[in-house]
Design a protein around this motif. Structure first.
Motif, PDB file in Angstrom:
ATOM      1  N   PHE A  70      47.838 -30.428  48.031  1.00  0.00           N
ATOM      2  CA  PHE A  70      49.080 -30.120  47.319  1.00  0.00           C
ATOM      3  C   PHE A  70      48.948 -30.115  45.798  1.00  0.00           C
ATOM      4  N   THR A  71      48.119 -30.960  45.228  1.00  0.00           N
ATOM      5  CA  THR A  71      47.983 -30.989  43.773  1.00  0.00           C
ATOM      6  C   THR A  71      46.972 -29.960  43.288  1.00  0.00           C
ATOM      7  N   PHE A  72      45.842 -29.858  43.989  1.00  0.00           N
ATOM      8  CA  PHE A  72      44.771 -28.985  43.531  1.00  0.00           C
ATOM      9  C   PHE A  72      44.643 -27.710  44.358  1.00  0.00           C
ATOM     10  N   GLY A  73      45.513 -27.530  45.380  1.00  0.00           N
ATOM     11  CA  GLY A  73      45.595 -26.274  46.120  1.00  0.00           C
ATOM     12  C   GLY A  73      44.379 -25.909  46.939  1.00  0.00           C
ATOM     13  N   ILE A  74      43.645 -26.876  47.442  1.00  0.00           N
ATOM     14  CA  ILE A  74      42.445 -26.591  48.226  1.00  0.00           C
ATOM     15  C   ILE A  74      42.792 -26.722  49.705  1.00  0.00           C
ATOM     16  N   THR A  75      42.605 -25.644  50.444  1.00  0.00           N
ATOM     17  CA  THR A  75      42.900 -25.642  51.872  1.00  0.00           C
ATOM     18  C   THR A  75      41.609 -25.508  52.674  1.00  0.00           C
ATOM     19  N   GLY A  76      41.714 -25.774  53.956  1.00  0.00           N
ATOM     20  CA  GLY A  76      40.544 -25.681  54.812  1.00  0.00           C
ATOM     21  C   GLY A  76      39.715 -26.953  54.738  1.00  0.00           C
ATOM     22  N   SER A  77      38.758 -27.049  55.636  1.00  0.00           N
ATOM     23  CA  SER A  77      37.971 -28.279  55.700  1.00  0.00           C
ATOM     24  C   SER A  77      36.637 -28.189  54.961  1.00  0.00           C
ATOM     25  N   GLU A  78      36.293 -27.008  54.477  1.00  0.00           N
ATOM     26  CA  GLU A  78      35.042 -26.864  53.737  1.00  0.00           C
ATOM     27  C   GLU A  78      35.070 -27.751  52.494  1.00  0.00           C
ATOM     28  N   GLY A  79      34.103 -28.635  52.375  1.00  0.00           N
ATOM     29  CA  GLY A  79      34.007 -29.520  51.216  1.00  0.00           C
ATOM     30  C   GLY A  79      34.876 -30.762  51.302  1.00  0.00           C
ATOM     31  N   ALA A  80      35.629 -30.928  52.380  1.00  0.00           N
ATOM     32  CA  ALA A  80      36.547 -32.066  52.470  1.00  0.00           C
ATOM     33  C   ALA A  80      35.804 -33.404  52.484  1.00  0.00           C
ATOM     34  N   LEU A  81      34.704 -33.482  53.211  1.00  0.00           N
ATOM     35  CA  LEU A  81      33.948 -34.738  53.255  1.00  0.00           C
ATOM     36  C   LEU A  81      33.391 -35.081  51.878  1.00  0.00           C
ATOM     37  N   LYS A  82      32.847 -34.087  51.198  1.00  0.00           N
ATOM     38  CA  LYS A  82      32.324 -34.318  49.847  1.00  0.00           C
ATOM     39  C   LYS A  82      33.446 -34.788  48.923  1.00  0.00           C
ATOM     40  N   ASP A  83      34.617 -34.150  49.033  1.00  0.00           N
ATOM     41  CA  ASP A  83      35.758 -34.547  48.203  1.00  0.00           C
ATOM     42  C   ASP A  83      36.170 -35.988  48.492  1.00  0.00           C
ATOM     43  N   GLN A  84      36.161 -36.371  49.782  1.00  0.00           N
ATOM     44  CA  GLN A  84      36.520 -37.743  50.134  1.00  0.00           C
ATOM     45  C   GLN A  84      35.479 -38.735  49.592  1.00  0.00           C
ATOM     46  N   LEU A  85      34.209 -38.367  49.679  1.00  0.00           N
ATOM     47  CA  LEU A  85      33.162 -39.259  49.167  1.00  0.00           C
ATOM     48  C   LEU A  85      33.279 -39.424  47.650  1.00  0.00           C
ATOM     49  N   GLN A  86      33.573 -38.328  46.958  1.00  0.00           N
ATOM     50  CA  GLN A  86      33.770 -38.432  45.508  1.00  0.00           C
ATOM     51  C   GLN A  86      35.054 -39.214  45.210  1.00  0.00           C
ATOM     52  N   GLY A  87      36.086 -39.011  46.026  1.00  0.00           N
ATOM     53  CA  GLY A  87      37.327 -39.762  45.866  1.00  0.00           C
ATOM     54  C   GLY A  87      37.126 -41.256  46.079  1.00  0.00           C
ATOM     55  N   ALA A  88      36.048 -41.614  46.786  1.00  0.00           N
ATOM     56  CA  ALA A  88      35.748 -43.026  47.008  1.00  0.00           C
ATOM     57  C   ALA A  88      35.477 -43.756  45.698  1.00  0.00           C
ATOM     58  N   VAL A  89      35.044 -43.044  44.679  1.00  0.00           N
ATOM     59  CA  VAL A  89      34.843 -43.671  43.367  1.00  0.00           C
ATOM     60  C   VAL A  89      36.191 -44.156  42.832  1.00  0.00           C
ATOM     61  N   ALA A  90      37.215 -43.331  42.973  1.00  0.00           N
ATOM     62  CA  ALA A  90      38.559 -43.732  42.554  1.00  0.00           C
ATOM     63  C   ALA A  90      39.032 -44.914  43.397  1.00  0.00           C
ATOM     64  N   PHE A  91      38.703 -44.892  44.690  1.00  0.00           N
ATOM     65  CA  PHE A  91      39.034 -46.017  45.570  1.00  0.00           C
ATOM     66  C   PHE A  91      38.391 -47.300  45.056  1.00  0.00           C
TER      67      PHE A  91
END
Length: 144
Positions: A70-91
């Protein structure tokens, strides 16, 4: 199966940020409420630090997925795992801030009530939210 990415709009960073902030704020408020609810439920059966870890881990995954869409407009599952792993830094930043807040609270007010613990977590979560937006914008979803 086709994965699509919605256009990010004009390259002007200020324009993109103005478009992204309202969505990020709504998702942030909902994520914070979800996190606090999970914390209070988990806190009834475990210690403050464990409850914080559980609540933050679950809500961080949901937050990254929602911001991705919703914020960055990325749909589909391509790259989702990588995004979650990078988001883990924020976590991890959020975990450090919230764990630190709970430890400080335990030091200053050893028998703090749940509302006092929650208030401390709200402050820590506010600081973590600023860091999360910056990390998501300039690193995780940069240029998309």
């Amino acid at each position: 199966m086709t994965f699509t990415r919605e256009p990010a709009g004009p390259p002007a960073a200020g324009r993109n940020t103005r478009r992204q902030l309202p969505s990020f704020l709504v998702i942030g408020v909902l994520s914070t409420l979800f996190y606090l609810l999970l914390f209070v439920v988990a806190r009834s059966v475990t210690g403050a630090q464990a409850a914080n870890l559980i609540a933050l881990a679950v809500s961080a995954v949901a937050n990254t997925a929602a911001n991705r869409r919703f914020t960055f407009g990325i749909t589909g599952s391509e790259g989702a795992l990588k995004d979650q792993l990078q988001g883990a830094v924020a976590f991890l930043i959020g975990l450090g801030l919230s764990s630190g807040a709970l430890a400080l609270l335990d030091l200053l007010v050893p028998d703090a009530s749940r509302p006092v613990e929650v208030a401390g977590l709200v402050v820590a979560n506010g600081l973590a939210t600023v860091a999360r937006f910056l990390l998501l914008k300039v690193w995780v979803f940069r240029g998309r």
